[in-house]
Design an enzyme around this catalytic site. Sequence first.
Site, PDB file in Angstrom:
ATOM      1  N   ARG A 293       0.759  -0.801   0.258  1.00  0.00           N
ATOM      2  CA  ARG A 293       0.075   0.418   0.515  1.00  0.00           C
ATOM      3  C   ARG A 293       0.822   1.448  -0.192  1.00  0.00           C
ATOM      4  O   ARG A 293       1.453   1.751   1.054  1.00  0.00           O
ATOM      5  CB  ARG A 293      -1.023   0.047   0.886  1.00  0.00           C
ATOM      6  CG  ARG A 293      -2.550   1.177   1.422  1.00  0.00           C
ATOM      7  CD  ARG A 293      -2.684   0.922   2.259  1.00  0.00           C
ATOM      8  NE  ARG A 293      -2.539   1.585   3.163  1.00  0.00           N
ATOM      9  CZ  ARG A 293      -2.792   2.300   5.205  1.00  0.00           C
ATOM     10  NH1 ARG A 293      -2.960   1.192   4.809  1.00  0.00           N
ATOM     11  NH2 ARG A 293      -1.791   2.656   5.735  1.00  0.00           N
TER      12      ARG A 293
ATOM     13  N   HIS B  27      -4.287   4.644   4.027  1.00  0.00           N
ATOM     14  CA  HIS B  27      -5.469   3.774   4.154  1.00  0.00           C
ATOM     15  C   HIS B  27      -6.755   4.641   2.622  1.00  0.00           C
ATOM     16  O   HIS B  27      -7.802   4.143   2.288  1.00  0.00           O
ATOM     17  CB  HIS B  27      -6.251   3.778   4.595  1.00  0.00           C
ATOM     18  CG  HIS B  27      -7.577   3.000   5.070  1.00  0.00           C
ATOM     19  ND1 HIS B  27      -7.305   1.872   4.661  1.00  0.00           N
ATOM     20  CD2 HIS B  27      -8.694   3.379   5.157  1.00  0.00           C
ATOM     21  CE1 HIS B  27      -8.908   1.636   4.428  1.00  0.00           C
ATOM     22  NE2 HIS B  27     -10.158   2.256   4.791  1.00  0.00           N
TER      23      HIS B  27
ATOM     24  N   TYR C 192       1.573   4.705  11.968  1.00  0.00           N
ATOM     25  CA  TYR C 192       2.137   3.821  12.261  1.00  0.00           C
ATOM     26  C   TYR C 192       2.839   3.066  11.629  1.00  0.00           C
ATOM     27  O   TYR C 192       3.552   1.769  12.017  1.00  0.00           O
ATOM     28  CB  TYR C 192       0.401   2.958  12.433  1.00  0.00           C
ATOM     29  CG  TYR C 192      -0.419   3.082  11.488  1.00  0.00           C
ATOM     30  CD1 TYR C 192       0.149   2.531  10.276  1.00  0.00           C
ATOM     31  CD2 TYR C 192      -1.580   4.018  11.374  1.00  0.00           C
ATOM     32  CE1 TYR C 192      -0.787   2.832   8.838  1.00  0.00           C
ATOM     33  CE2 TYR C 192      -1.658   4.505  10.431  1.00  0.00           C
ATOM     34  CZ  TYR C 192      -1.061   3.902   9.067  1.00  0.00           C
ATOM     35  OH  TYR C 192      -2.076   4.021   8.084  1.00  0.00           O
TER      36      TYR C 192
END
Lengths: 325, 363
Positions: free
Chosen positions: B269, B273, B282
Amino acid sequence: MTELTLVQAVNRGLFEAMRQDPDVLLLGEDIGLNGGVFRATEGLQKEFGAERVIDTPLSECGIVGTAIGMALYGLKPIAEIQFMDFIYPAFDQIVSELAKFRYRSGGQYPCHVVIRTPYGGGIRGGLYHSQSTEAFFCHTAGLKVVVPSTPADAKGLLLTAVHDEDPVIFLEPKRIYRSVSGEVPEGDHRVPFGVARTAREGSDVSILAWGAMVPTSLEAAAKLADEGISAEVIDLRTLVPLDEAAVLASVEKTGRAVIVHEAARNAGFGAELAARIAEKALYSLRAPIARVTGYDTPFPYALEHLYLPTPERIESAAREAVRAG
Amino acid sequence: MAGSETPRPETSVGRRTVPLSATVEDARRLFGSDWATVVARAFRWMVFARSFDARMQGLQRQGRIGFYGAATGQEAVNVAVGLLSRPEDWIAPGLREQLVALVRGHPVSSYVDHLFANARDPALGRNMPCHPTARDVHYLSMSSVIGTQITHAVGLGYALRLRRDPGVVFAFFGDGATSANDFHAGLNFAGVWGVPVVFCLTNNQWAISQPVERQSATATLAEKAAAYGIAGRRVDGTDFFAVAEALRAAIGLAREQKLPSLLEFVVYRMTPHSTSDDPTRYQPPEFLAAAAAHDPLERLGDWMRANGLAKAAEVETVRADCDSEIRRAIESAEAVPPPDPESLFRDVRSPLPKERSRSQEVS
């Protein structure tokens, strides 16, 4: 016409639907070889084969999720959830997916699934074989919620559900599956949605009920007649769409409303009915609207006779309404 | 539209990617004598997607669209499914598969109308952006609930088999979805029934903030297939040829034998998100470095340059062409008003006879 029990009428309705249309298929737990735990699907797998009467793995979200996929392709699946108490693993599929497919796709993907499920108490089923949680589904836009109370309506409403274009939650009052019988028309008998049935005419008080509470209300009405109180019993048949006109007409005529349901009182469908009557027929009322319902407790086992509305509780509410004005 | 508004994807000049191992012979075996055209098309779509993602994230930042979930890093999977699927096949998408619909022929302009939630959006602006419906290319409508589409795909597959129709269903979901109810129910039903479904598990290694090892204790996600008695395979999802090869096999199994399989496409990714997410909270910085080495677009471009397709791999030329198409779609969509207020009440249920509709629609 044939004399049938309610569960037999469901069975005849399913036979009729599957005969009429090869796109109709059934899926659920123990519905094929075993004919369903209440025998509602008896003989169907033998007649129509295991591809159209599917014994599924034990997963309600799987049953409803795959039924949705079938419906998206143009089939007309009828899913059985063995007891309404077990519907919650499929709740996400029903509320988030089934109810919203047509809307969220701008009408590109209508999603017509009929979900049949036995509901309600009175069979010594305890917490998890007894509940009536129709309010959850009435609260969700996009679903139709149907509750027959007679064998003829069970078949007629079921066939209407199968030929409808919207998702239908079809609640079968299992307490009266076998205790109620009546004449059921042969063939393609259909009862329209959104048209209530006057189960008994009366002029002093309107008793509004559905499903297994209709015979209980009729029993109360018969006793009230002995005391000179003329009770009208309205069987709503479909909660969504609701025959609001029939409810208002009856209440305007009698001036008193007693709403009866098995479900817990708080935020039950009776609250919606009371609100509609208050909004639209308040000036016809001669007494406060009464509700005779289950209690705001989980459904009990040993004490279920205390939990469920009885003719006596309904009579007492009706008497009080008549005394009030 | 000023050109400076468009955030450019980082250029990768000088960046080292992991080379693709396919040979020209492999490409020919996968795509036939026409292989060079197919590869050029794939590359064009990947450039398109990269540009589109960057542009839409920019529009969201400017408040011109409400939300965006980029699929940067996952393009090889989407393009390969788009190119290898047939019109009679079906797509049950998750959040990052809109490119599959576009490759299958859904108009870019229509998707952009959806992103702007305007009156021309086929679903009348009812959903957040990146939740399009495209029945014209058999692309289902998705909810935001994770994994629910997996059981729909299985039911669709059952219906195809029952009617003896030839289609295959592609069910898309991510690594996070493997923890959800419908993953288990869907794969279990699929194994028991035998249905033509290709489960495309795009493992981008993150479910918002949670890395895949916090999602599952199994070494791979593909091995979960064994629990359902179906074929499972882990594939480098940033290698266009490896993806195509795995898909060919799974599609064959589905089309010829009506059997499901699970393909775990491991991808990176490369973007947050969604536009509501801040991965610096994170994600270790090393992740993006590894991601860059596995950039599916760069890897395919490098392969093309090494195998005689340098002209088709000229990023700037291809991008200029894509950008003008995207710009036209945005200009057009932005000029369209929001949906008619009356449309709020439409499609809740089937159309009703006029005289009864008023009371029934609200009851």
